[in-house]
Design an enzyme around this catalytic site. Sequence first.
Site, PDB file in Angstrom:
ATOM      1  N   SER A 121       0.857  -1.173   0.000  1.00 56.28           N
ATOM      2  CA  SER A 121       0.000   0.000   0.000  1.00 56.28           C
ATOM      3  C   SER A 121       0.892   1.221   0.000  1.00 56.28           C
ATOM      4  O   SER A 121       2.111   1.121   0.086  1.00 56.28           O
ATOM      5  CB  SER A 121      -0.892   0.012   1.234  1.00 56.28           C
ATOM      6  OG  SER A 121      -0.130   0.440   2.337  1.00 56.28           O
ATOM      7  N   LYS A 122       0.242   2.369  -0.086  1.00 54.16           N
ATOM      8  CA  LYS A 122       1.023   3.602  -0.108  1.00 54.16           C
ATOM      9  C   LYS A 122       1.839   3.737   1.166  1.00 54.16           C
ATOM     10  O   LYS A 122       2.802   4.462   1.227  1.00 54.16           O
ATOM     11  CB  LYS A 122       0.083   4.789  -0.224  1.00 54.16           C
ATOM     12  CG  LYS A 122      -0.555   4.875  -1.600  1.00 54.16           C
ATOM     13  CD  LYS A 122      -1.561   5.977  -1.641  1.00 54.16           C
ATOM     14  CE  LYS A 122      -2.206   6.035  -3.021  1.00 54.16           C
ATOM     15  NZ  LYS A 122      -3.385   6.869  -3.045  1.00 54.16           N
ATOM     16  N   ARG A 123       1.421   3.053   2.180  1.00 58.46           N
ATOM     17  CA  ARG A 123       2.090   3.227   3.463  1.00 58.46           C
ATOM     18  C   ARG A 123       2.970   2.047   3.886  1.00 58.46           C
ATOM     19  O   ARG A 123       3.419   1.989   5.018  1.00 58.46           O
ATOM     20  CB  ARG A 123       1.055   3.546   4.540  1.00 58.46           C
ATOM     21  CG  ARG A 123       0.486   4.922   4.342  1.00 58.46           C
ATOM     22  CD  ARG A 123      -0.751   5.173   5.140  1.00 58.46           C
ATOM     23  NE  ARG A 123      -1.271   6.512   4.853  1.00 58.46           N
ATOM     24  CZ  ARG A 123      -2.011   6.810   3.792  1.00 58.46           C
ATOM     25  NH1 ARG A 123      -2.343   5.875   2.942  1.00 58.46           N
ATOM     26  NH2 ARG A 123      -2.439   8.044   3.593  1.00 58.46           N
ATOM     27  N   SER A 124       3.197   1.124   2.989  1.00 56.07           N
ATOM     28  CA  SER A 124       4.069  -0.007   3.332  1.00 56.07           C
ATOM     29  C   SER A 124       5.454   0.521   3.702  1.00 56.07           C
ATOM     30  O   SER A 124       5.988   1.399   3.033  1.00 56.07           O
ATOM     31  CB  SER A 124       4.231  -0.954   2.140  1.00 56.07           C
ATOM     32  OG  SER A 124       3.038  -1.628   1.907  1.00 56.07           O
TER      33      SER A 124
END
Length: 519
Positions: free
Chosen positions: A273-276
Amino acid sequence: MKKVKTRIAPSPTWWLHLGTARVALYNWLFAKQHGGEFLIRIEDTDLERSKKEYERDILAGLRWLGLKPDNEIEEVETDIDIPHNWRELLEKYESVKPDEFKSKWRQTQRLPLYRKFIYKLLKEGKAYFAWETSEELKQMRDDAQRQKRPFVYRQIDYSSKQIEEFKRQWRKPVVRFKIPSKQIKYYDLVKWEISFDGNLVGDIVIVKSDGIPTFLFSNVVDDFFMGITHVIRGEDHVPNMPKQLPIYEALGWEIPQYGHLPLLLNKDKTKMSKRSENVGLVFIKDFKEEGFLPQALVNYFALLWWHPSWDREFFNVEELLKEFSLDRVQSSNAVYDYQRALWMNWEYIRNLEDAQFVEILQNYLKEYGDEQWWYILEAFSIDYWLKLTPFIKVRLQTLRQFRDYGYYFFQPQYPSKEILLNPKMKVSMELIREILPDIIKILEGIEEGSWTLEILKENLLEFVKSRWLKNGQVLWPVRAILTWVEASPWAFEMLYVLGKRESLKRLKHFYNIYIKKYE
Ligand code: GLU
Protein backbone atom coordinates in the site's frame (compact mmCIF):
# COMPACT_ATOMS: atom_id res chain seq x y z
CA MET A 1 -12.34 1.28 -35.73
CA LYS A 2 -12.37 3.76 -32.88
CA LYS A 3 -9.10 5.40 -31.94
CA VAL A 4 -7.67 3.67 -28.88
CA LYS A 5 -7.65 5.90 -25.82
CA THR A 6 -6.39 4.86 -22.43
CA ARG A 7 -5.91 6.90 -19.31
CA ILE A 8 -4.47 7.06 -15.87
CA ALA A 9 -6.84 8.48 -13.26
CA PRO A 10 -4.87 9.05 -10.09
CA SER A 11 -6.20 10.68 -6.97
CA PRO A 12 -3.76 13.37 -5.88
CA THR A 13 -3.71 12.24 -2.28
CA TRP A 14 -0.12 11.00 -2.19
CA TRP A 15 3.17 11.11 -4.14
CA LEU A 16 3.29 9.16 -7.40
CA HIS A 17 3.57 5.57 -6.23
CA LEU A 18 5.19 2.79 -8.21
CA GLY A 19 1.83 0.99 -8.31
CA THR A 20 0.29 3.92 -10.16
CA ALA A 21 3.37 4.31 -12.34
CA ARG A 22 3.13 0.72 -13.56
CA VAL A 23 -0.57 1.14 -14.35
CA ALA A 24 0.40 4.27 -16.28
CA LEU A 25 3.12 2.34 -18.12
CA TYR A 26 0.78 -0.43 -19.23
CA ASN A 27 -1.81 2.08 -20.38
CA TRP A 28 0.82 4.10 -22.19
CA LEU A 29 2.27 1.04 -23.92
CA PHE A 30 -1.16 -0.20 -24.94
CA ALA A 31 -2.22 3.17 -26.34
CA LYS A 32 1.03 3.78 -28.23
CA GLN A 33 1.08 0.28 -29.67
CA HIS A 34 -2.31 0.94 -31.20
CA GLY A 35 -1.51 4.41 -32.48
CA GLY A 36 -3.77 5.80 -29.80
CA GLU A 37 -3.67 8.33 -27.00
CA PHE A 38 -2.75 8.07 -23.35
CA LEU A 39 -4.61 10.62 -21.21
CA ILE A 40 -4.57 11.75 -17.64
CA ARG A 41 -7.44 12.73 -15.42
CA ILE A 42 -7.01 13.84 -11.85
CA GLU A 43 -9.64 12.36 -9.56
CA ASP A 44 -9.57 15.00 -6.89
CA THR A 45 -13.08 14.83 -5.45
CA ASP A 46 -11.73 13.92 -2.03
CA LEU A 47 -11.35 17.58 -1.20
CA GLU A 48 -9.70 17.08 2.12
CA ARG A 49 -6.92 14.75 1.07
CA SER A 50 -6.28 16.04 -2.45
CA LYS A 51 -3.30 18.38 -2.70
CA LYS A 52 -1.84 20.40 -5.53
CA GLU A 53 1.69 19.33 -4.62
CA TYR A 54 0.73 15.69 -5.16
CA GLU A 55 -0.86 16.57 -8.48
CA ARG A 56 2.36 18.30 -9.56
CA ASP A 57 4.40 15.36 -8.32
CA ILE A 58 2.31 12.90 -10.33
CA LEU A 59 2.71 14.91 -13.52
CA ALA A 60 6.44 15.40 -12.98
CA GLY A 61 6.93 11.71 -12.21
CA LEU A 62 5.12 10.57 -15.34
CA ARG A 63 7.11 13.00 -17.45
CA TRP A 64 10.37 11.79 -15.95
CA LEU A 65 9.45 8.18 -16.71
CA GLY A 66 8.72 9.17 -20.30
CA LEU A 67 5.00 8.50 -19.93
CA LYS A 68 3.77 11.94 -20.78
CA PRO A 69 0.01 12.15 -21.17
CA ASP A 70 -1.28 13.35 -24.53
CA ASN A 71 -3.97 15.70 -23.28
CA GLU A 72 -3.29 19.39 -23.04
CA ILE A 73 -2.80 20.11 -19.41
CA GLU A 74 -3.66 23.62 -18.33
CA GLU A 75 -2.38 24.28 -14.89
CA VAL A 76 -4.83 27.05 -14.05
CA GLU A 77 -6.56 26.84 -10.74
CA THR A 78 -10.30 27.11 -10.80
CA ASP A 79 -12.74 27.61 -8.01
CA ILE A 80 -14.60 24.49 -7.04
CA ASP A 81 -18.27 25.02 -7.58
CA ILE A 82 -20.32 23.31 -4.86
CA PRO A 83 -23.58 25.07 -4.17
CA HIS A 84 -24.85 24.06 -0.75
CA ASN A 85 -28.43 23.87 -2.09
CA TRP A 86 -27.32 21.56 -4.93
CA ARG A 87 -30.49 19.50 -4.68
CA GLU A 88 -32.78 22.37 -5.59
CA LEU A 89 -30.49 23.44 -8.42
CA LEU A 90 -30.11 20.10 -10.12
CA GLU A 91 -32.62 20.85 -12.85
CA LYS A 92 -30.57 23.79 -13.99
CA TYR A 93 -27.72 21.45 -15.00
CA GLU A 94 -29.88 19.64 -17.53
CA SER A 95 -28.72 22.03 -20.22
CA VAL A 96 -25.00 21.64 -19.49
CA LYS A 97 -23.02 20.97 -22.68
CA PRO A 98 -20.49 18.14 -22.29
CA ASP A 99 -18.30 19.65 -25.01
CA GLU A 100 -17.45 22.55 -22.75
CA PHE A 101 -15.62 20.17 -20.43
CA LYS A 102 -13.36 18.67 -23.04
CA SER A 103 -10.19 20.33 -21.80
CA LYS A 104 -10.99 19.91 -18.11
CA TRP A 105 -8.88 17.17 -16.67
CA ARG A 106 -9.52 17.59 -12.96
CA GLN A 107 -12.75 16.17 -11.64
CA THR A 108 -13.39 19.21 -9.50
CA GLN A 109 -13.62 21.18 -12.76
CA ARG A 110 -16.26 18.82 -14.12
CA LEU A 111 -18.87 18.89 -11.38
CA PRO A 112 -21.66 20.48 -13.49
CA LEU A 113 -21.26 17.66 -16.01
CA TYR A 114 -21.83 15.03 -13.34
CA ARG A 115 -24.88 16.90 -12.05
CA LYS A 116 -26.43 16.82 -15.50
CA PHE A 117 -26.46 13.04 -15.44
CA ILE A 118 -27.40 12.76 -11.80
CA TYR A 119 -30.46 14.78 -12.67
CA LYS A 120 -31.18 12.52 -15.64
CA LEU A 121 -30.95 9.35 -13.57
CA LEU A 122 -33.17 10.85 -10.87
CA LYS A 123 -35.72 11.97 -13.42
CA GLU A 124 -35.84 8.53 -15.00
CA GLY A 125 -36.25 6.83 -11.63
CA LYS A 126 -32.88 5.06 -11.95
CA ALA A 127 -31.52 6.88 -8.93
CA TYR A 128 -33.16 8.29 -5.83
CA PHE A 129 -32.52 10.29 -2.68
CA ALA A 130 -31.78 8.19 0.37
CA TRP A 131 -32.35 9.80 3.73
CA GLU A 132 -30.98 7.46 6.37
CA THR A 133 -28.55 8.74 8.95
CA SER A 134 -25.31 6.85 9.52
CA GLU A 135 -26.75 5.48 12.79
CA GLU A 136 -29.75 4.09 10.95
CA LEU A 137 -27.51 2.51 8.34
CA LYS A 138 -25.40 0.93 11.02
CA GLN A 139 -28.53 -0.47 12.62
CA MET A 140 -29.59 -1.98 9.29
CA ARG A 141 -26.16 -3.56 8.88
CA ASP A 142 -26.19 -4.96 12.41
CA ASP A 143 -29.66 -6.41 11.89
CA ALA A 144 -28.54 -8.17 8.73
CA GLN A 145 -25.54 -9.57 10.53
CA ARG A 146 -27.68 -10.88 13.38
CA GLN A 147 -29.98 -12.57 10.91
CA LYS A 148 -26.96 -13.96 9.08
CA ARG A 149 -27.90 -12.50 5.73
CA PRO A 150 -25.81 -10.21 3.55
CA PHE A 151 -26.63 -6.54 3.88
CA VAL A 152 -27.91 -5.31 0.54
CA TYR A 153 -29.24 -1.77 0.58
CA ARG A 154 -32.44 -1.20 -1.39
CA GLN A 155 -34.66 1.84 -1.67
CA ILE A 156 -36.93 2.50 1.27
CA ASP A 157 -40.29 3.99 0.42
CA TYR A 158 -40.87 6.96 2.65
CA SER A 159 -44.16 8.84 2.63
CA SER A 160 -44.02 12.49 1.64
CA LYS A 161 -44.84 13.31 5.25
CA GLN A 162 -41.76 11.43 6.45
CA ILE A 163 -39.61 13.19 3.92
CA GLU A 164 -40.92 16.56 5.08
CA GLU A 165 -39.96 15.53 8.58
CA PHE A 166 -36.44 14.55 7.46
CA LYS A 167 -36.07 17.96 5.87
CA ARG A 168 -37.19 19.65 9.06
CA GLN A 169 -34.52 17.68 10.88
CA TRP A 170 -31.95 19.14 8.43
CA ARG A 171 -31.11 15.70 7.18
CA LYS A 172 -28.99 15.78 4.08
CA PRO A 173 -29.76 12.96 1.69
CA VAL A 174 -27.36 11.15 -0.60
CA VAL A 175 -28.22 10.01 -4.09
CA ARG A 176 -28.22 6.27 -4.64
CA PHE A 177 -28.18 4.44 -7.92
CA LYS A 178 -30.39 1.39 -8.38
CA ILE A 179 -28.36 -1.74 -9.04
CA PRO A 180 -30.43 -4.07 -11.22
CA SER A 181 -31.28 -7.46 -9.73
CA LYS A 182 -29.64 -9.56 -12.40
CA GLN A 183 -26.37 -11.24 -13.30
CA ILE A 184 -23.72 -8.76 -14.33
CA LYS A 185 -21.11 -10.19 -16.66
CA TYR A 186 -18.16 -8.81 -18.52
CA TYR A 187 -15.05 -9.97 -20.28
CA ASP A 188 -11.84 -8.75 -18.70
CA LEU A 189 -8.76 -8.27 -20.90
CA VAL A 190 -6.51 -9.80 -18.25
CA LYS A 191 -8.76 -11.91 -16.10
CA TRP A 192 -11.17 -13.30 -18.72
CA GLU A 193 -14.83 -13.70 -17.94
CA ILE A 194 -16.07 -12.27 -14.67
CA SER A 195 -19.63 -12.27 -13.39
CA PHE A 196 -21.44 -10.95 -10.35
CA ASP A 197 -24.89 -11.42 -8.92
CA GLY A 198 -26.57 -8.00 -8.88
CA ASN A 199 -28.92 -9.27 -6.17
CA LEU A 200 -26.00 -9.17 -3.78
CA VAL A 201 -24.89 -5.64 -4.62
CA GLY A 202 -26.67 -2.87 -2.70
CA ASP A 203 -27.74 0.37 -4.36
CA ILE A 204 -24.64 2.52 -4.43
CA VAL A 205 -24.17 6.09 -3.31
CA ILE A 206 -23.34 8.22 -6.33
CA VAL A 207 -23.58 11.64 -4.67
CA LYS A 208 -22.55 12.24 -1.09
CA SER A 209 -24.61 14.45 1.17
CA ASP A 210 -22.31 17.40 0.42
CA GLY A 211 -23.23 17.22 -3.26
CA ILE A 212 -19.93 15.75 -4.44
CA PRO A 213 -20.29 12.69 -6.65
CA THR A 214 -18.48 9.54 -5.62
CA PHE A 215 -15.62 8.10 -7.61
CA LEU A 216 -17.79 5.23 -8.87
CA PHE A 217 -19.97 7.66 -10.76
CA SER A 218 -17.66 10.45 -11.89
CA ASN A 219 -15.18 7.86 -13.12
CA VAL A 220 -17.79 6.44 -15.51
CA VAL A 221 -18.97 9.82 -16.77
CA ASP A 222 -15.41 10.89 -17.45
CA ASP A 223 -14.31 7.71 -19.15
CA PHE A 224 -17.30 8.02 -21.44
CA PHE A 225 -16.80 11.66 -22.34
CA MET A 226 -13.05 11.35 -22.68
CA GLY A 227 -13.69 8.59 -25.20
CA ILE A 228 -11.71 6.02 -23.25
CA THR A 229 -11.76 2.73 -25.12
CA HIS A 230 -9.70 0.63 -22.71
CA VAL A 231 -9.61 0.98 -18.95
CA ILE A 232 -6.53 -0.74 -17.62
CA ARG A 233 -6.28 -0.48 -13.85
CA GLY A 234 -5.46 -2.36 -10.66
CA GLU A 235 -7.23 -5.49 -9.58
CA ASP A 236 -8.49 -3.73 -6.45
CA HIS A 237 -11.11 -2.19 -8.74
CA VAL A 238 -12.68 -5.50 -9.79
CA PRO A 239 -15.32 -5.24 -7.02
CA ASN A 240 -16.34 -1.91 -8.56
CA MET A 241 -17.36 -3.53 -11.81
CA PRO A 242 -20.87 -4.61 -10.76
CA LYS A 243 -21.37 -1.05 -9.52
CA GLN A 244 -19.99 0.78 -12.53
CA LEU A 245 -21.21 -1.32 -15.46
CA PRO A 246 -24.92 -0.76 -14.66
CA ILE A 247 -24.30 3.00 -14.71
CA TYR A 248 -23.18 2.75 -18.34
CA GLU A 249 -26.27 0.70 -19.11
CA ALA A 250 -28.60 3.10 -17.33
CA LEU A 251 -27.21 6.01 -19.33
CA GLY A 252 -27.22 4.05 -22.58
CA TRP A 253 -23.47 4.43 -23.07
CA GLU A 254 -21.08 2.06 -24.73
CA ILE A 255 -18.91 0.26 -22.16
CA PRO A 256 -15.14 0.46 -22.63
CA GLN A 257 -13.06 -2.68 -22.42
CA TYR A 258 -11.68 -3.31 -18.97
CA GLY A 259 -8.47 -5.02 -17.98
CA HIS A 260 -7.54 -5.44 -14.33
CA LEU A 261 -3.88 -5.87 -13.50
CA PRO A 262 -2.84 -8.09 -10.61
CA LEU A 263 -1.61 -6.50 -7.44
CA LEU A 264 1.86 -5.73 -6.28
CA LEU A 265 2.84 -7.49 -3.07
CA ASN A 266 5.58 -6.87 -0.58
CA LYS A 267 8.27 -9.50 -0.29
CA ASP A 268 6.45 -11.02 2.67
CA LYS A 269 3.41 -11.38 0.36
CA THR A 270 1.38 -8.74 2.17
CA LYS A 271 -0.49 -6.28 0.00
CA MET A 272 1.56 -3.28 -0.91
CA SER A 273 0.00 0.00 0.00
CA LYS A 274 1.02 3.60 -0.11
CA ARG A 275 2.09 3.23 3.46
CA SER A 276 4.07 -0.01 3.33
CA GLU A 277 7.34 0.43 5.17
CA ASN A 278 10.77 -1.17 4.90
CA VAL A 279 10.16 -2.50 1.43
CA GLY A 280 12.61 -0.22 -0.36
CA LEU A 281 11.60 2.85 -2.30
CA VAL A 282 8.02 3.17 -3.49
CA PHE A 283 7.62 6.78 -4.63
CA ILE A 284 8.84 7.79 -8.06
CA LYS A 285 10.31 11.04 -6.70
CA ASP A 286 12.45 8.98 -4.32
CA PHE A 287 13.69 6.72 -7.11
CA LYS A 288 14.66 9.86 -9.00
CA GLU A 289 16.48 11.31 -6.03
CA GLU A 290 18.21 8.00 -5.40
CA GLY A 291 19.59 8.17 -8.91
CA PHE A 292 17.63 5.52 -10.73
CA LEU A 293 17.49 5.85 -14.49
CA PRO A 294 13.92 6.12 -15.71
CA GLN A 295 14.56 3.57 -18.44
CA ALA A 296 15.71 1.02 -15.84
CA LEU A 297 12.59 1.55 -13.78
CA VAL A 298 10.34 1.27 -16.81
CA ASN A 299 12.05 -2.01 -17.70
CA TYR A 300 11.68 -3.24 -14.14
CA PHE A 301 7.99 -2.29 -13.89
CA ALA A 302 7.18 -3.80 -17.28
CA LEU A 303 8.54 -7.18 -16.27
CA LEU A 304 6.75 -7.32 -12.95
CA TRP A 305 3.53 -8.56 -14.51
CA TRP A 306 4.35 -9.20 -18.09
CA HIS A 307 6.68 -11.79 -19.53
CA PRO A 308 7.84 -12.10 -23.07
CA SER A 309 7.36 -15.42 -24.80
CA TRP A 310 11.03 -16.20 -24.41
CA ASP A 311 13.49 -15.65 -21.64
CA ARG A 312 14.79 -12.14 -21.70
CA GLU A 313 15.22 -9.39 -19.17
CA PHE A 314 16.22 -6.22 -20.91
CA PHE A 315 13.81 -4.18 -22.95
CA ASN A 316 14.15 -0.58 -23.92
CA VAL A 317 10.98 1.36 -24.61
CA GLU A 318 11.02 0.69 -28.35
CA GLU A 319 11.35 -3.03 -27.69
CA LEU A 320 8.58 -2.93 -25.12
CA LEU A 321 6.34 -1.23 -27.62
CA LYS A 322 7.00 -4.05 -30.03
CA GLU A 323 6.73 -6.96 -27.65
CA PHE A 324 4.32 -5.98 -24.89
CA SER A 325 0.88 -7.50 -24.97
CA LEU A 326 -1.93 -7.62 -22.45
CA ASP A 327 -2.43 -11.31 -23.30
CA ARG A 328 0.82 -12.12 -21.65
CA VAL A 329 0.15 -10.23 -18.45
CA GLN A 330 0.14 -12.80 -15.71
CA SER A 331 -3.04 -13.10 -13.69
CA SER A 332 -1.30 -13.74 -10.38
CA ASN A 333 0.13 -11.03 -8.18
CA ALA A 334 3.70 -9.82 -8.50
CA VAL A 335 6.21 -9.31 -5.73
CA TYR A 336 8.17 -6.12 -5.42
CA ASP A 337 11.84 -6.78 -4.92
CA TYR A 338 13.83 -3.60 -4.39
CA GLN A 339 17.15 -5.42 -4.66
CA ARG A 340 16.19 -6.51 -8.13
CA ALA A 341 15.28 -2.97 -9.10
CA LEU A 342 18.74 -1.93 -7.90
CA TRP A 343 20.34 -4.66 -9.94
CA MET A 344 18.43 -3.55 -13.01
CA ASN A 345 19.57 0.03 -12.46
CA TRP A 346 23.18 -1.07 -12.11
CA GLU A 347 22.89 -2.88 -15.45
CA TYR A 348 21.48 0.20 -17.11
CA ILE A 349 24.08 2.55 -15.66
CA ARG A 350 27.00 0.40 -16.66
CA ASN A 351 25.67 0.07 -20.19
CA LEU A 352 25.41 3.79 -20.78
CA GLU A 353 27.76 5.34 -23.32
CA ASP A 354 30.48 7.25 -21.45
CA ALA A 355 29.36 10.64 -22.70
CA GLN A 356 25.76 9.86 -21.85
CA PHE A 357 26.77 8.74 -18.39
CA VAL A 358 28.63 11.99 -17.76
CA GLU A 359 25.71 14.08 -18.91
CA ILE A 360 23.19 12.19 -16.79
CA LEU A 361 25.46 12.19 -13.76
CA GLN A 362 26.21 15.90 -14.02
CA ASN A 363 22.53 16.75 -14.33
CA TYR A 364 21.83 14.60 -11.33
CA LEU A 365 24.51 16.35 -9.28
CA LYS A 366 23.22 19.76 -10.32
CA GLU A 367 19.81 18.79 -9.02
CA TYR A 368 20.65 16.76 -5.95
CA GLY A 369 24.25 17.68 -5.11
CA ASP A 370 25.38 20.20 -2.53
CA GLU A 371 27.50 23.31 -3.04
CA GLN A 372 30.66 21.24 -3.04
CA TRP A 373 29.39 19.38 -6.07
CA TRP A 374 28.46 22.59 -7.85
CA TYR A 375 32.00 23.80 -7.27
CA ILE A 376 33.40 20.54 -8.64
CA LEU A 377 31.14 20.73 -11.68
CA GLU A 378 32.54 24.18 -12.44
CA ALA A 379 36.15 23.29 -11.77
CA PHE A 380 36.74 20.04 -13.66
CA SER A 381 36.86 19.63 -17.40
CA ILE A 382 34.65 17.25 -19.28
CA ASP A 383 37.77 15.31 -20.29
CA TYR A 384 38.46 14.50 -16.69
CA TRP A 385 34.88 13.30 -16.17
CA LEU A 386 35.19 11.12 -19.24
CA LYS A 387 38.49 9.76 -17.98
CA LEU A 388 37.05 8.56 -14.67
CA THR A 389 33.81 7.25 -16.18
CA PRO A 390 34.83 3.72 -17.27
CA PHE A 391 36.10 2.97 -13.77
CA ILE A 392 33.08 4.13 -11.85
CA LYS A 393 30.05 3.53 -14.03
CA VAL A 394 30.37 -0.23 -13.65
CA ARG A 395 30.29 0.10 -9.89
CA LEU A 396 27.19 2.17 -9.24
CA GLN A 397 23.80 0.79 -8.36
CA THR A 398 22.49 4.32 -8.12
CA LEU A 399 23.81 7.76 -9.01
CA ARG A 400 23.40 8.73 -5.41
CA GLN A 401 26.28 6.45 -4.50
CA PHE A 402 28.48 8.69 -6.59
CA ARG A 403 27.04 11.82 -5.01
CA ASP A 404 27.65 10.47 -1.51
CA TYR A 405 31.12 9.01 -2.03
CA GLY A 406 32.55 10.22 -5.32
CA TYR A 407 34.30 13.37 -4.00
CA TYR A 408 37.59 11.52 -3.89
CA PHE A 409 37.93 11.82 -7.65
CA PHE A 410 38.19 15.56 -7.23
CA GLN A 411 39.47 16.36 -3.77
CA PRO A 412 41.60 14.62 -1.15
CA GLN A 413 39.42 13.25 1.63
CA TYR A 414 39.90 13.05 5.36
CA PRO A 415 41.75 9.87 6.27
CA SER A 416 40.10 7.35 8.50
CA LYS A 417 42.06 4.62 10.24
CA GLU A 418 39.16 2.18 10.05
CA ILE A 419 39.18 2.22 6.30
CA LEU A 420 42.93 2.05 5.98
CA LEU A 421 43.71 -0.83 8.30
CA ASN A 422 42.39 -4.16 7.19
CA PRO A 423 43.28 -7.10 9.44
CA LYS A 424 41.73 -9.57 7.02
CA MET A 425 44.15 -8.51 4.33
CA LYS A 426 46.93 -8.13 6.87
CA VAL A 427 47.25 -4.41 6.32
CA SER A 428 48.74 -2.88 9.46
CA MET A 429 50.22 0.50 10.27
CA GLU A 430 53.69 -1.03 10.56
CA LEU A 431 53.42 -2.47 7.08
CA ILE A 432 52.25 0.81 5.60
CA ARG A 433 55.06 2.74 7.26
CA GLU A 434 57.50 0.29 5.87
CA ILE A 435 56.32 0.02 2.25
CA LEU A 436 54.83 3.42 1.47
CA PRO A 437 58.18 5.22 0.87
CA ASP A 438 59.15 2.51 -1.59
CA ILE A 439 55.85 2.70 -3.39
CA ILE A 440 56.22 6.45 -3.67
CA LYS A 441 59.71 6.00 -5.06
CA ILE A 442 58.54 3.51 -7.67
CA LEU A 443 55.72 5.79 -8.75
CA GLU A 444 58.03 8.77 -8.96
CA GLY A 445 60.15 6.74 -11.30
CA ILE A 446 57.34 6.29 -13.81
CA GLU A 447 57.37 9.03 -16.39
CA GLU A 448 54.25 11.06 -17.06
CA GLY A 449 54.09 9.62 -20.57
CA SER A 450 54.15 6.08 -19.22
CA TRP A 451 51.51 6.70 -16.58
CA THR A 452 49.14 4.11 -18.05
CA LEU A 453 46.94 1.50 -16.45
CA GLU A 454 49.11 -1.34 -17.69
CA ILE A 455 52.40 0.11 -16.53
CA LEU A 456 51.02 1.12 -13.14
CA LYS A 457 49.59 -2.33 -12.63
CA GLU A 458 52.78 -4.00 -13.71
CA ASN A 459 54.91 -1.91 -11.38
CA LEU A 460 52.72 -2.37 -8.35
CA LEU A 461 52.41 -6.12 -8.84
CA GLU A 462 56.12 -6.47 -9.36
CA PHE A 463 56.68 -4.67 -6.09
CA VAL A 464 54.24 -7.05 -4.36
CA LYS A 465 56.19 -10.01 -5.66
CA SER A 466 59.58 -8.63 -4.77
CA ARG A 467 58.50 -8.25 -1.15
CA TRP A 468 56.70 -11.57 -0.87
CA LEU A 469 53.50 -9.73 -0.01
CA LYS A 470 49.91 -10.39 -0.97
CA ASN A 471 48.32 -8.11 -3.60
CA GLY A 472 45.89 -6.64 -1.08
CA GLN A 473 48.70 -5.60 1.27
CA VAL A 474 49.86 -3.08 -1.30
CA LEU A 475 46.75 -2.35 -3.34
CA TRP A 476 44.42 -1.84 -0.40
CA PRO A 477 46.40 0.87 1.41
CA VAL A 478 47.21 2.71 -1.82
CA ARG A 479 43.54 2.69 -2.80
CA ALA A 480 42.43 3.68 0.68
CA ILE A 481 44.86 6.60 0.91
CA LEU A 482 43.79 7.90 -2.49
CA THR A 483 40.07 7.67 -1.80
CA TRP A 484 39.25 7.13 1.87
CA VAL A 485 36.09 5.20 1.06
CA GLU A 486 35.28 1.53 1.53
CA ALA A 487 34.67 0.84 -2.12
CA SER A 488 36.13 2.54 -5.16
CA PRO A 489 37.98 1.61 -8.32
CA TRP A 490 41.18 -0.40 -7.91
CA ALA A 491 44.44 1.19 -6.74
CA PHE A 492 46.05 1.33 -10.19
CA GLU A 493 42.82 2.63 -11.71
CA MET A 494 42.74 5.45 -9.15
CA LEU A 495 46.41 6.23 -9.76
CA TYR A 496 45.73 6.42 -13.47
CA VAL A 497 42.61 8.60 -13.15
CA LEU A 498 44.14 11.01 -10.63
CA GLY A 499 47.36 11.29 -12.61
CA LYS A 500 50.92 11.29 -11.36
CA ARG A 501 50.98 14.65 -9.62
CA GLU A 502 47.76 14.32 -7.65
CA SER A 503 48.40 10.68 -6.73
CA LEU A 504 51.84 11.40 -5.35
CA LYS A 505 50.60 14.48 -3.58
CA ARG A 506 47.98 12.43 -1.72
CA LEU A 507 50.35 9.56 -0.86
CA LYS A 508 53.11 11.88 0.35
CA HIS A 509 50.72 14.06 2.28
CA PHE A 510 49.52 11.02 4.11
CA TYR A 511 53.03 9.76 4.78
CA ASN A 512 54.36 13.10 5.97
CA ILE A 513 51.43 14.31 8.01
CA TYR A 514 48.88 11.70 8.94
CA ILE A 515 50.94 8.63 9.52
CA LYS A 516 52.46 10.24 12.59
CA LYS A 517 49.07 11.03 14.02
CA TYR A 518 48.16 7.39 13.78
CA GLU A 519 51.13 6.06 15.67
N1 GLU B 1 -8.91 7.26 -8.87
C1 GLU B 1 -8.90 5.83 -8.99
C2 GLU B 1 -7.64 5.29 -8.30
O1 GLU B 1 -6.71 6.05 -8.13
C3 GLU B 1 -8.90 5.45 -10.45
C4 GLU B 1 -9.42 4.11 -10.72
C5 GLU B 1 -9.51 3.84 -12.19
O2 GLU B 1 -8.45 3.81 -12.84
O3 GLU B 1 -10.61 3.67 -12.70
O4 GLU B 1 -7.60 4.17 -7.89
